[in-house]
Design a protein around this motif. Structure first.
Motif, PDB file in Angstrom:
ATOM      1  N   TYR A 196      12.698  -3.429 -15.133  1.00  9.22           N
ATOM      2  CA  TYR A 196      11.308  -2.533 -15.300  1.00  9.22           C
ATOM      3  C   TYR A 196      11.133  -1.210 -15.719  1.00  9.22           C
ATOM      4  N   ASN A 197      10.721  -0.827 -17.418  1.00 11.25           N
ATOM      5  CA  ASN A 197      11.242   0.301 -17.384  1.00 11.25           C
ATOM      6  C   ASN A 197       9.078   1.263 -17.758  1.00 11.25           C
ATOM      7  N   TYR A 198       9.011   1.290 -16.180  1.00 14.20           N
ATOM      8  CA  TYR A 198       7.753   1.579 -15.690  1.00 14.20           C
ATOM      9  C   TYR A 198       7.196   3.293 -16.052  1.00 14.20           C
ATOM     10  N   TYR A 199       5.911   3.431 -17.189  1.00 10.51           N
ATOM     11  CA  TYR A 199       5.249   5.073 -17.152  1.00 10.51           C
ATOM     12  C   TYR A 199       3.754   4.808 -16.586  1.00 10.51           C
ATOM     13  N   ASP A 200       3.676   6.225 -15.445  1.00  6.98           N
ATOM     14  CA  ASP A 200       3.405   6.085 -14.299  1.00  6.98           C
ATOM     15  C   ASP A 200       1.916   7.131 -14.952  1.00  6.98           C
ATOM     16  N   TYR A 201       0.675   7.273 -14.784  1.00  7.92           N
ATOM     17  CA  TYR A 201       0.291   7.992 -14.874  1.00  7.92           C
ATOM     18  C   TYR A 201      -0.238   8.390 -13.491  1.00  7.92           C
ATOM     19  N   LEU A 202      -0.175   9.360 -12.663  1.00  9.54           N
ATOM     20  CA  LEU A 202      -0.926   9.308 -10.664  1.00  9.54           C
ATOM     21  C   LEU A 202      -1.797  10.532 -10.873  1.00  9.54           C
ATOM     22  N   SER A 203      -3.248  10.405 -10.857  1.00 11.49           N
ATOM     23  CA  SER A 203      -4.449  10.929 -10.610  1.00 11.49           C
ATOM     24  C   SER A 203      -3.819  11.703  -8.995  1.00 11.49           C
ATOM     25  N   MET A 204      -3.989  12.393  -8.489  1.00 10.08           N
ATOM     26  CA  MET A 204      -3.665  12.761  -7.133  1.00 10.08           C
ATOM     27  C   MET A 204      -5.043  14.504  -6.619  1.00 10.08           C
ATOM     28  N   ALA A 205      -5.531  14.384  -5.704  1.00  6.22           N
ATOM     29  CA  ALA A 205      -6.941  15.486  -5.012  1.00  6.22           C
ATOM     30  C   ALA A 205      -6.300  16.204  -3.694  1.00  6.22           C
ATOM     31  N   MET A 206      -7.048  17.042  -3.669  1.00  7.48           N
ATOM     32  CA  MET A 206      -6.196  17.422  -2.457  1.00  7.48           C
ATOM     33  C   MET A 206      -7.290  17.532  -1.660  1.00  7.48           C
ATOM     34  N   ILE A 207      -7.322  16.174  -0.604  1.00  5.80           N
ATOM     35  CA  ILE A 207      -8.535  16.482   0.605  1.00  5.80           C
ATOM     36  C   ILE A 207      -8.110  17.137   1.827  1.00  5.80           C
ATOM     37  N   ASN A 208      -9.521  17.554   2.624  1.00  6.83           N
ATOM     38  CA  ASN A 208      -8.272  18.303   4.054  1.00  6.83           C
ATOM     39  C   ASN A 208      -7.307  18.762   4.102  1.00  6.83           C
ATOM     40  N   GLY A 209      -6.810  19.560   3.016  1.00  4.53           N
ATOM     41  CA  GLY A 209      -5.942  20.586   2.713  1.00  4.53           C
ATOM     42  C   GLY A 209      -4.610  19.476   2.609  1.00  4.53           C
ATOM     43  N   LYS A 210      -4.373  18.662   2.021  1.00  2.10           N
ATOM     44  CA  LYS A 210      -3.416  17.696   2.039  1.00  2.10           C
ATOM     45  C   LYS A 210      -3.069  17.153   0.601  1.00  2.10           C
ATOM     46  N   TRP A 211      -2.438  16.628  -0.302  1.00  2.84           N
ATOM     47  CA  TRP A 211      -2.586  16.410  -2.024  1.00  2.84           C
ATOM     48  C   TRP A 211      -2.355  14.861  -1.792  1.00  2.84           C
ATOM     49  N   ILE A 212      -2.703  13.946  -1.976  1.00  5.10           N
ATOM     50  CA  ILE A 212      -2.598  12.630  -2.118  1.00  5.10           C
ATOM     51  C   ILE A 212      -2.750  11.947  -3.596  1.00  5.10           C
ATOM     52  N   ILE A 213      -2.314  11.323  -3.617  1.00 11.88           N
ATOM     53  CA  ILE A 213      -2.166  10.077  -4.362  1.00 11.88           C
ATOM     54  C   ILE A 213      -4.009   9.707  -4.512  1.00 11.88           C
ATOM     55  N   VAL A 214      -4.611   9.548  -5.837  1.00 13.50           N
ATOM     56  CA  VAL A 214      -5.851   8.857  -5.032  1.00 13.50           C
ATOM     57  C   VAL A 214      -5.826   7.209  -6.660  1.00 13.50           C
ATOM     58  N   ASN A 215      -5.225   7.728  -7.486  1.00 13.57           N
ATOM     59  CA  ASN A 215      -5.545   6.269  -8.458  1.00 13.57           C
ATOM     60  C   ASN A 215      -4.086   6.212  -9.310  1.00 13.57           C
ATOM     61  N   LYS A 216      -3.986   5.038  -9.458  1.00 10.17           N
ATOM     62  CA  LYS A 216      -2.088   5.342 -10.022  1.00 10.17           C
ATOM     63  C   LYS A 216      -2.492   4.080 -11.305  1.00 10.17           C
ATOM     64  N   ILE A 217      -2.358   4.864 -12.642  1.00  5.74           N
ATOM     65  CA  ILE A 217      -2.632   3.571 -14.307  1.00  5.74           C
ATOM     66  C   ILE A 217      -0.574   3.229 -14.261  1.00  5.74           C
ATOM     67  N   PHE A 218      -0.537   2.569 -15.194  1.00  5.28           N
ATOM     68  CA  PHE A 218       1.024   2.427 -14.944  1.00  5.28           C
ATOM     69  C   PHE A 218       0.967   1.261 -15.911  1.00  5.28           C
ATOM     70  N   THR A 219       2.159   1.142 -16.618  1.00  4.94           N
ATOM     71  CA  THR A 219       2.121   0.324 -17.682  1.00  4.94           C
ATOM     72  C   THR A 219       3.849   0.193 -18.128  1.00  4.94           C
ATOM     73  N   HIS A 220       4.464  -0.930 -18.665  1.00  9.41           N
ATOM     74  CA  HIS A 220       6.495  -1.619 -18.664  1.00  9.41           C
ATOM     75  C   HIS A 220       6.009  -1.374 -20.131  1.00  9.41           C
ATOM     76  N   VAL A 221       7.276  -0.422 -20.627  1.00 11.05           N
ATOM     77  CA  VAL A 221       7.108  -0.477 -22.091  1.00 11.05           C
ATOM     78  C   VAL A 221       8.951  -1.354 -22.632  1.00 11.05           C
ATOM     79  N   GLU A 222       9.183  -1.784 -23.024  1.00  9.75           N
ATOM     80  CA  GLU A 222       9.536  -2.574 -23.779  1.00  9.75           C
ATOM     81  C   GLU A 222      10.906  -1.505 -23.670  1.00  9.75           C
TER      82      GLU A 222
END
Length: 122
Positions: A96-122
């Motif tokens: 697979y040839n994935y490209y991800d867009y990761l949304s991150m937020a600092m919550i309680n003093g720690k960075w965490i991934i809150v959303n992931k959108i991705f696609t597979h590109v041929e």
């Protein structure tokens, strides 16, 4: 502060990469917010799973490392503003040839991934 945040975010993304590549689901668990959903398309088919469904899928497959694949994951772009960040990453593995867009937020003093959108590109 910007450099410190950037370093912490890059470490989070590297943990995400290692979790996927090595099949380390405990590491992936820590990268994602509990309420995270992943949306993407694979060969034009919609993909929508909760964090827990996604982790179960990673547990049930052989990892790229177990399949003797070469590690080629990388950060393409990163934008940080205050307590919000967005990354575009390239995550090729297992044919697979994935490209991800990761949304991150600092919550309680720690960075965490809150959303992931991705696609597979041929």
């Amino acid at each position: 502060m910007y450099k410190e945040n950037r370093a912490e975010i890059e470490q989070l993304i590297n943990d995400y990469f290692e979790g996927i590549f090595n099949g380390e689901t405990d590491k992936l668990e820590k990268c994602f917010h509990d309420d995270l959903y992943l949306y993407g398309d694979i060969h034009g088919e919609d993909y929508l799973k909760s964090k827990h469904e996604y982790i179960d899928g990673v547990k049930s497959r052989k990892s790229p490392k177990e399949l003797n694949e070469k590690f080629n994951m990388k950060i393409i772009g990163l934008d940080v503003m205050g307590k919000a960040a967005m990354a575009k990453v390239h995550v090729p593995f297992s044919g697979y040839n994935y490209y991800d867009y990761l949304s991150m937020a600092m919550i309680n003093g720690k960075w965490i991934i809150v959303n992931k959108i991705f696609t597979h590109v041929e």
